[in-house]
Structure formats: C-alpha cells, structure tokens
Write a protein that holds these residues in place. Structure first.
Motif, PDB file in Angstrom:
ATOM      1  N   VAL A  70       0.879  -1.162   0.000  1.00  0.00           N
ATOM      2  CA  VAL A  70       0.000   0.000   0.000  1.00  0.00           C
ATOM      3  C   VAL A  70       0.915   1.208   0.000  1.00  0.00           C
ATOM      4  N   GLY A  71       0.394   2.339   0.362  1.00  0.00           N
ATOM      5  CA  GLY A  71       1.255   3.486   0.596  1.00  0.00           C
ATOM      6  C   GLY A  71       1.879   4.041  -0.663  1.00  0.00           C
ATOM      7  N   GLY A  72       2.890   4.834  -0.457  1.00  0.00           N
ATOM      8  CA  GLY A  72       3.555   5.466  -1.578  1.00  0.00           C
ATOM      9  C   GLY A  72       2.879   6.765  -1.988  1.00  0.00           C
ATOM     10  N   TRP A  73       2.021   7.310  -1.154  1.00  0.00           N
ATOM     11  CA  TRP A  73       1.391   8.568  -1.524  1.00  0.00           C
ATOM     12  C   TRP A  73       2.376   9.711  -1.340  1.00  0.00           C
TER      13      TRP A  73
ATOM     14  N   ARG B 251       7.695   5.563   8.794  1.00  0.00           N
ATOM     15  CA  ARG B 251       7.453   5.116   7.420  1.00  0.00           C
ATOM     16  C   ARG B 251       5.962   5.172   7.114  1.00  0.00           C
ATOM     17  N   LEU B 252       5.370   6.258   7.567  1.00  0.00           N
ATOM     18  CA  LEU B 252       3.927   6.429   7.419  1.00  0.00           C
ATOM     19  C   LEU B 252       3.494   6.323   5.965  1.00  0.00           C
ATOM     20  N   GLN B 253       4.292   6.880   5.081  1.00  0.00           N
ATOM     21  CA  GLN B 253       3.888   6.883   3.686  1.00  0.00           C
ATOM     22  C   GLN B 253       3.968   5.513   3.035  1.00  0.00           C
ATOM     23  N   ASP B 254       4.690   4.592   3.682  1.00  0.00           N
ATOM     24  CA  ASP B 254       4.812   3.256   3.088  1.00  0.00           C
ATOM     25  C   ASP B 254       3.776   2.283   3.621  1.00  0.00           C
ATOM     26  N   VAL B 255       3.321   2.492   4.830  1.00  0.00           N
ATOM     27  CA  VAL B 255       2.425   1.509   5.416  1.00  0.00           C
ATOM     28  C   VAL B 255       0.969   1.969   5.406  1.00  0.00           C
ATOM     29  N   THR B 256       0.717   3.188   4.960  1.00  0.00           N
ATOM     30  CA  THR B 256      -0.668   3.652   4.941  1.00  0.00           C
ATOM     31  C   THR B 256      -1.076   4.016   3.515  1.00  0.00           C
ATOM     32  N   TYR B 257      -2.374   4.076   3.309  1.00  0.00           N
ATOM     33  CA  TYR B 257      -2.889   4.555   2.036  1.00  0.00           C
ATOM     34  C   TYR B 257      -3.998   5.540   2.323  1.00  0.00           C
ATOM     35  N   GLN B 363      -2.283  -0.292   6.585  1.00  0.00           N
ATOM     36  CA  GLN B 363      -2.369  -1.700   6.192  1.00  0.00           C
ATOM     37  C   GLN B 363      -2.654  -2.523   7.447  1.00  0.00           C
TER      38      GLN B 363
END
Lengths: 333, 451
Positions: A70-73, B251-257, B363
């Motif tokens: 997920v993520g990558g925003w 690593r908020l940007q990697d584990v969240t959407y 996630q």
C-alpha cells in the motif's frame, strides 16, 4: 641421617610431555597476536557484543510484508491560496430560477453595487444545482457557501444573504464595521440562550473576537440563518459539512436547515465556541416578520432589510419591497 | 653482587639463621661476595641511606586504601599468595582446586584495570537497562515516547450487563500485562479504561459509546502527548521490540494509504466529485502531506475497524470527537449501527467531506493482524491474517467472543510471542533440550521398532 637441606634435584629431568596436538592449525602469526594482545582482543569482542546488544535493544527493523503493498502517496499538487489575499468579503445569495427574473436581476444588482463599492465579490448560484437528496431547496445555501469558498479561496469572509433581503446602507463596509475582531468583541451577545427564550445552552462568555468564525443573529424564534457570515478556513468546512449531513436533511426538522443549525450549535461545543451572536439589526434586521423584540425591527441606518418568507406561499417579494427600493433609488441619486 | 632476598628452594633466608649450609647445596663454607656477617643486603643499605639523606628516593607504594589494606584483604581471601611464611614454604600447597583458584586470583589481580572496566560496563548496562533506557525512550527530545498514549479498553461490556468469569479475568490480566510491559519499555503512557457499561446518562442514550469520551479524557490527562492509540482488550502485542515511531510513524507513507480505492471493502465512492467542494477535499489523498494525517485506521474485510486505531491531537480531532456522537444520528440509526462508533464513523467518512483529507488507512497487518476465524476460517489471507514468519506486530482477536475461544487464542498467541522473542541464552537452552528430546525420541522409536 638428617639433612638440613632438601635433596638435590634429579639430574635427569623428565622429558617434556608432548602437547595435545589440536586438529586445527593456527598460523603462528595469529597465535602470537592472540598471545600478545589477548586483553585488547577480549575487550574488543566484549565491547562489540555490548554495542550490538544495546543497539539491537533500542532499534528494530520493520517487517517486510507479503501483503500487497500500500502506501507510496506523495504530496498532492494543490495550489495553496493564502486566506486574506483575495477580496475581503464574498456575498453569497442563492437564487430561485423560477422566481420573477426582473426581481432577481434587481436583487443581484443590489448586491453587486454594494460589492463594487467596497471591492467585494458576489456569487449567485441556483438553488437546484446542488445534490440535496430530496431535501427542501432552502438547504442549498450550505453547499453554496462551500462552493463560494472553492471559487474564492483567498477571501476571508463569506456573507450569506437570503434573496429576500436588501442591503439598505451600501456605504457601510461590513468587514470593518462588523467583522473586525474589536468590533465583534464589542457587539457580540455573550451568555445568552442560543434559542430564545430559555435554552440551557448559552453562548460562551469568554470568546475572543479573532477566534470567531461564524457570525449570526437571532430573531424572535431562534437563530436566523438568513444572513450570516462565515470565516474561510478548516473550521468552515467542518461546520458546513456537518450541517449538511444527510441525516439532518432527511430528519423531519420543522424548519429544515435553521432547526438543524440550532441543533448542531447546541449539541457540539466546537461549533458553539466559534459562534458570535450579534444584535439582529447589525446583520439581519427584519422589515417584516418575527423580529427580535429588542433590536430586530428595521430602522433607518440598518445594513439589511429582510423580508423573511416573502418568496413563499402567495406572497410577492417585489411588491413588499417596493417602498424600500424607492428609498434605495433616492439614495443613489 | 649482593644476593637479593629471593625465594630459594629452602625458603626465605632469615637474618641470624643464615648458616653456611643455607646456600642450598653449596658445601663450602665460603661466604659469597659482599655478604656481611650482619646480613646487610644492598637494598636494605640503600633504603637506610635514603632515610638518612631525607629525600624521597624511595616512595612507599602503599598510599591509597587498597595499597594500605591490600595485604590484609588478600590474606583473608582463599587464594592467598602473598603469605609465604606458612608450612608449605612457598611451594604450592593444598589441592589442585586451590592451585587453580590462586592462579585465577593472580591473573585477576594482574588484569585488574580491565576487570574494573568490565565491571563498570556491566553496572552501566544494568543501570541503562533498568532506568536510563526508559528515561531515554520517554524523553521528548530523545526517544519521544511520552508523545504516545496507549488507551486500553478493559472490562468491555462488563459491569451491569455481564458477570466476568475466570477466563475473562485471565484475558484481561494478560492483555494488560502485555501492554504494560510494552509501554514501560518504550516509555509510552498507558491509560487503562474501565469500559463497563455505565448508565451515565439519564436516558438510555449513548450506552457503550464511551470511546469518544475516553479519548477526550486521555487527551486532557496527557496534555503533551500527540498520538493516542486505542486498543481493545482482545489484542496482544506480539513484537514488543517494535517501537511505534520506527514501526509506523517513520514510514507512514509506506504503510498507509489515503486513497481508499486501494482496499475498499465497503465500496465507498472516492474521491468525491461534487464541484462545490474544494480541490483538497476532492483529491484522493488530501493534500498528501504527512502532517495532515490526523487519524490512522485499519480496514478489515468488513470495512473500518476501530479495534486498534490512532488519532493525533489536533483541532481536526477535536471536531471529529465532538461531532462523532450526535443525538439525531443516534436516534435514527442506533438500531442499524450495530458497531456503534465504527458504523457512525463509516457513515461520517462517506457523508461529511471534511473528514476524508485527514484520514489515512493503515495496512491492517501493520497494526492489527487477525487470527484465523476472523475474516476467513483458514486464516491464510496475506493481507489480513497473522504471519508468524513476518513477525506481525499485534494480533486482534476480533470477534472471538462470538463462538470462538478468546482465552485459548490469547494463551496461544502469548506463548508464541514469548517463543519468538526469546533471548539468545533461552534459545540456546531450548536448542539443547530440543536436541536431547530428539535423541530420546529416536531411541524410543528404535526400541519400538525392535519390539
């Protein structure tokens, strides 16, 4: 015989016992190193392990996941416009497309004249252009303000004025005569019941003028959302969106959006804390209808003359407002 | 050349008793060079002359406490080697063990500086482990642990509604212990909340809707904390070595959407398209900046899950907590909203556009893995279920009270967590015992075969 001295050592010393030959051959250089620097090596090893342990205790690596990534925003490319960089006030009036076009044009020009005079903006949406989900069309004022905020993100104040109201003293600029923090602080009615005559919820008494985001008046029956001002910002979005919640729209509030407003103001402290109630004649004087007994009726010099409900039933706004149009015409010439 | 007094096979030469026979084995009565009848040695003469001269040609070594008392101390030790006037006369005496001990003692004395360093190191480590690590982790300018508050709901649904049996008590005890250990290690705040059903309001309304009130109270109680992590009772932190900072927030940007379309079990239309809304509200990811995230919430197969979620202190959160419970919504929907706050929040997310730009979905397995039985009997969905090999952070035994055995699950996960987080020493011990167990098993099998 007695000897004072121990006997001599044997002259045939025993041969040296053979060393247990270890299977792994250690190179002599390394052996020497180990022998001469034993302390250093030992200390180094101990130190290294201590360090590893300490670091391992405080840090830990995040697990790699077999789950779908997920993520990558990333930061979205949204232009940020500073509040206050645009025209200070935007006047919002929701128009009924079925109303008499002549009267509609007059109402529009009434606001446009005022706006032009003080460098304000106007916005006239139709009352059927927003998705109301079968709610009464009077609800459209809420998304209309949101819409105006989207169109004029640099403006500070958004003044919603019903189409039944007239601006009677166009010389008075609202943002300095009413909306400046000092003026607001002097005008606002504190510690008064939100819904007259005896609601237990009262306006806060320790409000600061610069913290106010919502300026509204009260008529005889309660809050009168026919003329109110909202300050641009995150709070405004929160307030308008929660006011516009479908639950309130479908709920059978007797007076639709104005009862819904009274409801959220009384139940939610974060809304009440931003609300300033000002005397009715400063923002929403009634030329007819249930004006507040103290200061609600229109008299000369008031900013606005409102004819609440003149567009409903059998009534005719144009006719009721005739005398006031005449006064305005006179003032112009 | 003088004979310095040195141990000879015959022992120390003592003045007065010095006989010609004393120089071991030397038969002639010849007195060796320089040895006077009074047995004045070179060293003693030098010392005496130094005394006469009156300048410190000779400084006594025994100055400090140890110097003065070392002899006394060392003689009282079992591996005494300074005392030589005993019967053994310098020959090593006693059993082999004593010999080894005395050698160890000698070596230790020789390496005293290094030993001292090591001892200081050990003491330092113990202090670090016991007290300083917590302080380090807590301090806002070092570890920053005091910025996080874990809110643990205890006694859910208890109180007037239900009696708690021994199993419920055990579950709660384990759960609380687990979180207490975790928060203590990382310096977080732990707030345990009694969620027993209280008739706090005159009318029946708002029963068991205390999540909101609880979070608000915690925010008031810990005015410097930033993130508040809500946890249900039936949760277990499997990896207490993960810090929230490193596991999630760094690593908020990697584990969240933030775009719910990435995983959207509720089929919520996103992003909003109404033209009256501002571009930030219409954007799929809000403004896409890390600091606009005010709420972290996982989604399971049935939608949002409030069994383990986080909110950040902000004006946005204040407003959300304020608007979350509303009497009109409650009146209209309380029959429909079986999961109370959770359903209400789902509803608000869908219908109040101001909420979307500040919510990030995390996630699920990063914050709340499910055991088998929740969202699928097999428990093999890599997006939902606990994976031992990947060392998931936390297990939420959601819904275990409906037909599953909460206590058994809690017990098993606790054992598993303990096993996974053994120390090296424990692993070593277990490996040895396993090795022998295997051997005995094999031999048993052989026996069985023979029979």
């Amino acid at each position: 015989m007695h000897f004072a001295m121990p006997p001599r050592k044997t002259s045939r010393p025993p041969p040296y016992a053979g060393r247990n030959q270890s299977k792994m051959a250690i190179p002599p250089a390394l052996k020497n190193l180990v022998r001469t620097r034993a302390r250093l090596i030992l200390g180094g090893i101990v130190g290294l392990f201590t360090l590893l342990w300490l670091l391992g205790g405080t840090g830990s690596s995040g697990s790699s996941m077999s789950a779908s990534k997920v993520g990558g925003w990333k930061a979205a490319d949204i232009p940020k416009v500073a509040v206050g960089s645009g025209p200070p006030v935007v006047i919002v009036t929701v128009m009924n497309p079925k109303a008499d076009p002549g009267w509609t044009a007059k109402i529009k020009s009434n606001r446009e004249d005022y706006a032009k005079r003080h460098g304000y903006q106007t916005f006239f949406p139709q009352n059927d252009q927003y998705p109301l989900r079968n709610a009464p069309p009077s609800w459209s004022r809420v998304p209309a303000i949101r819409h105006a905020m989207t169109l004029h993100p640099g403006s500070t104040f958004f003044w919603y004025l019903d189409s039944t109201a007239l601006i009677m003293t166009p010389a008075v600029p609202i943002h300095t005569h009413l909306l400046s923090p000092a003026k607001l602080e002097s005008f606002m009615i504190t510690n008064a019941p939100v819904v007259p005559p005896d609601s237990v919820i009262k306006t806060f008494s320790n409000l600061k003028g610069d913290r106010i985001d919502f300026v509204v008046t009260q008529d005889k029956d309660g809050l009168a959302p026919s003329s109110f001002v909202i300050r641009n910002g995150e709070w405004a979005k929160f307030f308008l969106d929660s006011w516009f919640d479908p639950i309130y729209r479908s709920y059978n509030f007797q007076k639709a959006e104005s009862h819904a407003l009274e409801h959220i103001v009384q139940w939610h402290g974060t809304i009440l804390a931003k609300l300033a109630m000002v005397p009715q004649n400063l923002l929403n004087a009634y030329a007819s209808g249930p004006a507040s007994e103290k200061d609600g009726a229109f008299k000369e010099g008031d900013l606005v003359a409102n004819f609440p409900g003149c567009d409903k039933d059998e009534r005719n706004c144009a006719k009721e407002q005739e005398a006031y149009w005449a006064i305005l015409e006179q003032a112009k010439n | 050349m003088s004979r310095s007094p040195s141990p000879q096979p015959g022992g120390w030469s003592s003045p007065g008793l010095n006989t010609p026979y004393d120089n071991g084995g030397q038969t002639s009565p010849f007195i060796p060079n320089g040895s006077s009848p009074h047995n004045v040695t070179w060293a003693s003469a030098q010392a005496r002359s130094a005394e006469v001269k009156g300048y410190p040609g000779f400084t006594p070594r025994s100055q400090g406490f140890f110097g003065k008392h070392f002899r006394r101390i060392s003689t009282s030790l079992p591996f005494n080697h300074g005392e030589k006037e005993k019967l053994g006369r310098g020959r090593s005496q006693g059993s082999k063990i004593m010999q080894i001990l005395s050698r160890i003692g000698r070596n230790m004395w020789r390496l005293r500086k290094w030993l001292g360093l090591i001892v200081i190191g050990i003491i330092g480590f113990v202090i670090w482990n016991v007290a300083l690590r917590r302080m380090y982790n807590r301090a806002s300018w070092l570890g920053g642990g005091s910025k996080y508050v874990v809110i643990l709901a205890a006694n859910q649904g208890g109180g007037v509604m239900e009696w708690k049996g021994p199993r419920e008590w055990a579950i709660e005890r384990d759960s609380v212990k687990n979180k207490r250990k975790y928060t203590k290690h990382w310096g977080y705040e732990l707030e345990i909340v009694d969620m027993s059903t209280k008739k706090r309001y005159a009318h029946e309304w708002r029963e068991s809707w205390e999540k909101v009130d609880t979070i608000r109270n915690a925010m008031r109680k810990y005015p410097h904390a930033e993130w508040f992590w809500w946890l249900d009772t039936n949760t277990f932190i499997m990896e207490p070595t993960y810090s929230l900072q490193k596991h999630i927030f760094k690593r908020l940007q990697d584990v969240t959407y933030r775009d719910i379309n990435i995983y959207n079990p509720l089929n919520i239309t996103h992003p909003l398209t109404d033209e009256y809304l501002d571009p930030e509200t219409r954007s799929a990811v809000g403004d896409g900046k890390v600091d606009s995230v005010n709420m972290l919430i996982p989604q399971d197969c049935g939608g949002f899950n409030l069994g383990s979620f986080m909110v950040r202190r902000s004006v946005w959160t204040d407003r959300l907590l304020d608007i979350w419970w509303d009497p009109v919504g409650y009146e209209q929907k309380h029959m429909e909203w079986e999961h109370k706050e959770q359903d209400a929040f789902e509803y608000m997310y869908q219908n109040q556009p101001w909420i979307r730009p500040h919510v990030a979905f995390i996630q699920q397995r990063q914050i709340m893995s499910f055991p088998p039985g929740a969202c699928g009997e097999k428990g093999d969905d890599p997006n939902i279920h606990y994976q031992e090999r990947e060392r998931d952070f936390l297990v939420n035994m959601a819904g275990c009270e409906w037909g599953r055995d909460c206590w058994a699950e809690m017990y098993n996960y606790r054992q598993l967590s303990n096993r996974l987080n053994r120390s090296y020493w424990e692993k070593f011990k277990d490996a040895i015992s396993d090795f022998f167990k295997k051997k005995t098993k094999k031999s048993e099998k052989k026996k069985e075969k023979k029979n």
